[in-house]
Scaffold this active site. Structure first.
Site, mmCIF file in Angstrom:
data_model
loop_
_atom_site.group_PDB
_atom_site.id
_atom_site.type_symbol
_atom_site.label_atom_id
_atom_site.label_comp_id
_atom_site.label_asym_id
_atom_site.label_seq_id
_atom_site.Cartn_x
_atom_site.Cartn_y
_atom_site.Cartn_z
ATOM 1 N N GLY A 44 59.729 35.408 22.620
ATOM 2 C CA GLY A 44 60.108 34.388 23.590
ATOM 3 C C GLY A 44 59.360 33.108 23.306
ATOM 4 O O GLY A 44 58.790 32.928 22.224
ATOM 5 N N VAL A 46 56.516 29.897 24.041
ATOM 6 C CA VAL A 46 55.064 29.827 24.211
ATOM 7 C C VAL A 46 54.691 30.035 25.677
ATOM 8 O O VAL A 46 55.333 29.491 26.575
ATOM 9 C CB VAL A 46 54.541 28.450 23.729
ATOM 10 C CG1 VAL A 46 53.033 28.348 23.942
ATOM 11 C CG2 VAL A 46 54.881 28.242 22.270
ATOM 12 N N MET A 180 57.288 36.428 38.014
ATOM 13 C CA MET A 180 58.057 36.351 39.261
ATOM 14 C C MET A 180 57.152 36.081 40.453
ATOM 15 O O MET A 180 57.599 35.532 41.472
ATOM 16 C CB MET A 180 58.840 37.649 39.466
ATOM 17 C CG MET A 180 60.006 37.870 38.506
ATOM 18 S SD MET A 180 61.302 36.627 38.649
ATOM 19 C CE MET A 180 61.899 36.898 40.317
ATOM 20 N N GLY A 481 57.555 16.727 -20.469
ATOM 21 C CA GLY A 481 56.499 15.731 -20.270
ATOM 22 C C GLY A 481 57.030 14.589 -19.428
ATOM 23 O O GLY A 481 58.226 14.526 -19.095
ATOM 24 N N SER A 485 56.614 9.714 -22.328
ATOM 25 C CA SER A 485 55.587 10.475 -23.058
ATOM 26 C C SER A 485 55.896 10.566 -24.544
ATOM 27 O O SER A 485 54.995 10.789 -25.365
ATOM 28 C CB SER A 485 55.460 11.882 -22.478
ATOM 29 O OG SER A 485 56.676 12.602 -22.634
ATOM 30 N N SER A 555 62.014 17.904 -17.060
ATOM 31 C CA SER A 555 61.955 19.252 -16.456
ATOM 32 C C SER A 555 60.629 19.436 -15.720
ATOM 33 O O SER A 555 59.759 20.171 -16.176
ATOM 34 C CB SER A 555 62.170 20.336 -17.510
ATOM 35 O OG SER A 555 61.379 20.129 -18.662
#
Length: 645
Positions: A44, A46, A180, A481, A485, A555
């Site tokens: 349920g 908090v 309740m 790279g 590069s 990549s």
């Protein structure tokens, strides 16, 4: 040490001393070993009172020793509980952070028993950020107790947890409307909440639930009927828990299924297959089938630690031996021969995303289902579910705690059943291959038709024949790279020199493939993943053709580079890390891309506002500050020639 319990014959309190425990331990064990075990969760929003409720159950079932009670009373005063009241949540909230904040963070498991049944209860956290913990607790539950604070009514997290309960196949639901006492035990308020929840429950397909008005703090309708709510005539919570159905019993009516956990070979004269029966019944002589291979045989014996059995049922862990020597190993599923489950490699599934980082469609993850682990990729979601409105919304990814429906592909066919039919063979988790962190939980719906209609076609000229004709060994040389590069420059020199040596090569360059094969992809993380996946598949086809294929791509993610490596045969993939510091690459800026990225004109640029994960164990590392492009290329060629002989 003692605990106050009730003598069922005289109703007089009995103080359980260590001497009495020692005297009656055998009788106690005999009494309890044949009781059924119900697993349930409390969930349920908090501060709905989940921990307090469990603490009350432990207290009222006399599962607290005298010294624990004294400590509990002392701690209750420390946290400022009203005079005479006990803070039962302290029995469950074990972490210091939980006690300080008055919330549940981790899943807390507690055991208690009554004269009729044993129980394991999981107290799951209510905070949205800990939804993943709630899924963990619910995964093995027979029943869910969904708490609602009578003052607050149905909240967002109430809906989320209810949707997850339905999704996870928990059919027995108790709606415990708690506190309740703080609404003057109002019947009007109780029925107002029940009505609101009923409308929501119908929307998610929840067939039924049992509403009970309670007060965890005061004990109303927990073990004994509440005198403050004479208008409620239904069962108490514990009364219902004692008679609720258990999943293992229901699964005994299904066809036989057992995932093999391990092959039991204590000696050369015994070979058995051990696992827990997830569905059905098995007897010696039964005809069975091993999936995915489809091999058939009959059961010879059902072996346990206590001896052989004439029959075993769902929920039992056993070792089966066969009358024939057939291949069977961990991850295989033993099924009823004339009523097997499906085998497929593409599925529709619901996924609950549990990681801080959003899902990347196309990225390979580890999928663990039953006792097997396979590599899987998740496609872009078909839709995400809004747990408040139940609306299906468009989504390109799934963020933390999001719930969506997706298509999933695995690297090989796996035996499965729809989660609704068999949670053990339809429930799975996704694991990040780099960190080993669990990032999602999911439920399979069905196999996609294309997984049944597409078959691998055998060809007469195989990959070895292609390579032999070219008098070389196929290789995939993967240059990675930063932008600038020198990847493309070095790869181009390498191909030129290999070609001059008479080698059969092909160069796939990152920019070039975006003019055709990948022209539809951008530069988001998800598009980068798909970019590498496509190029990896093309590289695989080229190595099948016997070529030495070179690729020059940023990549940026280790996971995708590992995915491509896994596509190739052992020793066929050579990763070349072109190690150039960001400052040097940016200084070169041949294409002017870094300048645009710094000016905010180019989003998701690697090294600036998108990460680059450098290889940790590349076969070749070339530093272009120390080496010229020609020198770097010569080093790569030397390594390639050594690899191909």
């Amino acid at each position: 040490m003692s605990a106050d319990i009730q003598d069922t014959k005289t109703d007089e309190p009995v103080y359980v001393t260590e001497a009495l425990i020692a005297e009656d331990i055998d009788a106690y064990l005999v009494k309890h070993q044949h009781k059924t075990m119900l697993r349930f969760i409390t969930c349920g929003s908090v501060d709905d009172g989940k921990s307090t409720l469990i603490g009350r159950l432990l207290y009222d079932s006399k599962m607290i020793f005298e010294d624990q009670l004294a400590s509990l009373e002392h701690d209750s005063k420390t946290v400022g509980t009203q005079a005479g009241d006990i803070d039962f949540a302290l029995l469950v909230d074990g972490l210091a952070a939980e006690r300080e904040q008055g919330i549940t963070i981790d899943v807390a498991y507690r055991f208690f028993a009554t004269d009729k049944r044993k129980f394991i209860v999981a107290d799951t956290p209510g905070h949205e950020q800990y939804t993943r913990n709630m899924v963990t607790g619910a995964s093995t539950a027979d029943l869910a107790v969904i708490l609602i604070d009578a003052r607050q009514g149905v909240l967002t997290q109430t809906r989320r947890h209810s949707y997850l309960v339905k999704l996870l196949g928990i059919r027995n639901v108790v709606l415990a409307i708690n506190k309740m006492d703080l609404v003057d035990y109002s019947a009007e308020r109780f029925y107002e909440i029940v009505s609101e929840y009923s409308n929501f429950a119908k929307g998610i397909g929840m067939e039924s639930f049992l509403p009970i008005p309670i007060s965890g703090l005061k004990g109303d309708n927990i073990v004994t009927p509440s005198t403050a709510m004479p208008w409620y005539q239904g069962p108490t919570l514990i009364n219902h828990l004692e008679v609720a159905p258990i999943n293992d019993t229901e699964m005994q009516e299904h066809p036989f299924r057992m995932a093999v956990q391990w092959v039991n070979r204590p000696n050369l004269d015994f070979r058995g297959f051990t696992g827990m029966i997830s569905a059905g019944t098995v007897r010696p002589g039964d005809a069975i089938r091993v999936l995915p291979s489809g091999k058939t045989t009959t059961v010879k014996t059902i072996t346990t630690f206590d001896g052989d059995l004439d029959k075993a049922v769902a929920g039992q862990s056993v070792t089966l031996t066969f009358n024939d020597e057939i291949d069977c190993s961990r991850g295989d599923v033993i099924v009823q021969s004339d009523n097997p489950c499906e085998v497929a490699d593409q599925f529709e599934a619901t996924v609950v995303w549990m990681a801080e980082e959003a899902m990347l469609p196309g990225r390979p993850y580890l999928l663990k289902i039953g006792t097997q682990t396979v590599t899987a990729t998740v496609n872009q979601p078909k839709y995400e579910v809004n747990v408040n409105t139940l609306e299906h919304t468009a989504a390109k990814t799934l963020a933390l705690n999001a719930i969506g429906v997706v298509n999933i592909s695995t690297d090989r066919p796996i035996p499965f059943e729809a989660y609704a039919e068999n949670p053990d063979l339809g429930g799975f988790i996704l694991v990040d291959r780099m960190t080993n962190a669990t990032i999602a939980a999911g439920m399979l719906h069905f196999a996609l038709r294309r997984s049944q209609n597409i078959h691998w076609q055998t060809t007469d000229v195989d990959r070895d024949a292609h390579a032999a004709q070219k008098n070389q060994q196929a290789k995939a040389v993967w240059f990675t790279g930063l932008s600038g590069s020198g990847k493309s420059t070095i790869a181009n020199i390498v191909e030129r020199k290999l070609h001059a040596m008479g080698k059969h090569t092909f160069l796939l360059d990152g920019d070039n493939v975006r003019h055709g094969l990948n022209r539809d992809l951008g530069f988001t993380d998800a598009d980068r993943v798909e970019n590498v996946r496509r190029v990896g598949e093309v590289a695989k086809l080229m190595t099948d053709a016997g070529l030495i294929v070179l690729t020059a791509f940023i990549s940026p993610f280790r996971s995708e580079r590992q995915m491509v490596r896994d596509l190739m045969a052992a020793g066929e993939f050579i990763e070349v890390y072109v190690d150039t510091p960001l400052a040097v690459a940016e200084e070169r800026d041949v294409k002017g891309l870094y300048k645009k990225a710094r000016a905010g004109q180019l989003k998701n640029f690697t090294g600036i506002d998108s990460p680059y994960e450098a290889p940790e164990d590349a076969e070749i590392v070339v530093n272009t500050v120390e080496l010229s492009a020609e020198e770097a290329a010569d080093r790569v060629i030397e390594r390639i020639l050594a690899a191909i002989g």
